[in-house]
Design an enzyme around this catalytic site. Structure first.
Site, PDB file in Angstrom:
ATOM      1  CG  ASN A  69      -1.913  -1.139   1.170  1.00 56.19           C
ATOM      2  OD1 ASN A  69      -2.022  -1.903   2.116  1.00 56.19           O
ATOM      3  ND2 ASN A  69      -2.597  -1.307   0.043  1.00 56.19           N
ATOM      4  NE  ARG A  88      -2.144   1.160   6.099  1.00 63.55           N
ATOM      5  CZ  ARG A  88      -1.866   0.226   5.187  1.00 63.55           C
ATOM      6  NH1 ARG A  88      -2.842  -0.439   4.598  1.00 63.55           N
ATOM      7  NH2 ARG A  88      -0.612  -0.045   4.848  1.00 63.55           N
ATOM      8  NE  ARG A 135      -9.570   0.667   3.281  1.00 62.85           N
ATOM      9  CZ  ARG A 135      -8.641   0.028   3.989  1.00 62.85           C
ATOM     10  NH1 ARG A 135      -7.369   0.126   3.647  1.00 62.85           N
ATOM     11  NH2 ARG A 135      -8.972  -0.712   5.023  1.00 62.85           N
ATOM     12  CG  HIS A 164      -6.553  -2.857  -0.493  1.00 62.34           C
ATOM     13  ND1 HIS A 164      -5.890  -3.054   0.698  1.00 62.34           N
ATOM     14  CD2 HIS A 164      -6.624  -1.515  -0.686  1.00 62.34           C
ATOM     15  CE1 HIS A 164      -5.570  -1.871   1.213  1.00 62.34           C
ATOM     16  NE2 HIS A 164      -6.009  -0.925   0.405  1.00 62.34           N
ATOM     17  CG  ASP A 166      -3.549  -6.473  -2.659  1.00 69.08           C
ATOM     18  OD1 ASP A 166      -4.528  -6.420  -1.897  1.00 69.08           O
ATOM     19  OD2 ASP A 166      -2.418  -6.043  -2.343  1.00 69.08           O
ATOM     20  CB  ALA A 251      -4.131  -6.604   9.921  1.00 72.44           C
ATOM     21  CB  CYS A 257      -1.020  -6.557   1.057  1.00 68.92           C
ATOM     22  SG  CYS A 257      -1.915  -7.561   2.160  1.00 68.92           S
TER      23      CYS A 257
HETATM   24  N1  ARG Z   1      -5.094  -3.319   7.868  1.00 70.51           N
HETATM   25  C1  ARG Z   1      -4.677  -2.910   6.553  1.00 70.51           C
HETATM   26  C2  ARG Z   1      -5.716  -1.982   5.981  1.00 70.51           C
HETATM   27  O1  ARG Z   1      -6.876  -2.208   6.199  1.00 70.51           O
HETATM   28  C3  ARG Z   1      -4.442  -4.102   5.694  1.00 70.51           C
HETATM   29  C4  ARG Z   1      -3.912  -3.759   4.339  1.00 70.51           C
HETATM   30  C5  ARG Z   1      -3.756  -4.947   3.443  1.00 70.51           C
HETATM   31  N2  ARG Z   1      -3.208  -4.533   2.214  1.00 70.51           N
HETATM   32  C6  ARG Z   1      -3.546  -4.990   1.009  1.00 70.51           C
HETATM   33  N3  ARG Z   1      -2.922  -4.504  -0.027  1.00 70.51           N
HETATM   34  N4  ARG Z   1      -4.518  -5.837   0.834  1.00 70.51           N
HETATM   35  O2  ARG Z   1      -5.412  -1.015   5.324  1.00 70.51           O
END
Ligand code: ARG
Length: 262
Positions: A69, A88, A135, A164, A166, A251, A257
């Site tokens: 990310n 974040r 996102r 996401h 991915d 998470a 990721c």
């Molecule tokens: N806890 C993180 C979030 O929600 C996890 C990110 C996982 N990243 C990904 N590229 N799938 O942002």
């Protein structure tokens, strides 16, 4: 050489809830998370012609381990992320500094254009795909397309567990592995039209983060628990390499990721 960026899990934990997988009352086991991250680091490092770079973890940024990310990379161009959630946003300066000091040309988007990097924009075949809704924002994908000088086909995500791209869309060679339930009807039509031989993942296996895998030549490095997908990949000459990542699923992330291809 295939280079990847990882971030050690020193400050990793479930300290807030920004996706449906995260529950503060379901914390990560820190020692186990460190061991699982170490196994991923070792396994990835043992793949042919692979080299891993590290970015220093920062206190108070528990999700910084998810380097996918940080931003989007094309050659020596780094388009920095603009995180959706304030929790974040503190990661942005750390990643921008790392890329600027490692020979990348850093491009940034206005703060209002939410964008989560290689988590949401992936190249499949010779086309860029960008996911929006949970996102990244559609306007951000348009801005990224301008910077890349290439088309980015937008895909609309519809299942908040797969927030996401991915988490539900895995380019493999010239083809694709994906979870149909994560996309709206129009996006599905686009995907099926472009990848008629794509492999569809079941609801059970997508929940193991099987789509969140690192593809290195004929190897597909993933969390454990997706034997059907691994059999389908084997039929196409690809081999699964599995490593347990349970503490990171808490998470909402797994192998792909936790790494960023440079
Ligand atoms: N806890 C993180 C979030 O929600 C996890 C990110 C996982 N990243 C990904 N590229 N799938 O942002």
């Amino acid at each position: 050489m295939r280079r990847f960026l990882m971030c050690p899990p020193d400050h990793y934990g479930i300290e807030y809830e920004i996706n449906p997988w995260m529950r503060r009352e379901h914390p990560a086991d820190h020692a186990l998370a460190a061991a699982q991250w170490g196994n991923l680091y070792e396994t990835l490092g043992e793949m042919p012609d692979t080299q891993i770079e590290l970015v220093n973890p920062a206190p108070g940024l528990p999700d910084m381990v998810f380097t996918a990310n940080a931003g989007l990379i094309k050659g020596d161009l780094f388009i920095a992320s603009r995180f959706r959630y304030p929790e974040r946003q503190g990661e942005e300066e750390h990643f921008e500094r790392w890329f600027a000091s490692h020979g990348f040309v850093v491009e940034t988007l206005p703060d209002a254009l939410k964008f989560e990097g290689a988590g949401d924009v992936l190249r499949a075949g010779d086309t860029w795909f960008g996911a929006y809704y949970y996102r990244s924002a559609p306007a951000a994908l348009a801005a990224v397309s301008e910077i890349l000088g290439e088309e980015v086909l937008p895909l609309r995500l519809v299942d908040e567990r797969f927030y996401h791209l991915d988490t539900c869309f895995l380019p493999v060679g010239d083809s694709l592995v994906y979870y149909p339930g994560a996309f709206d009807q129009y996006s599905l039509t686009v995907i099926r039209g472009m990848f008629p031989d794509a492999i569809e993942v079941t609801p059970e296996e997508v929940a193991t983060f099987a789509c969140n895998s690192v593809v290195i030549g004929e190897w597909v490095l993933m969390n454990t628990g997706a034997p059907r997908l691994c059999a389908a990949l084997a039929a196409r000459g690809l081999s699964c390499v599995t490593t347990e990542l349970s503490e990171f699923l808490k998470a909402g992330g797994a192998a792909k990721c936790l790494t960023l291809a440079l």
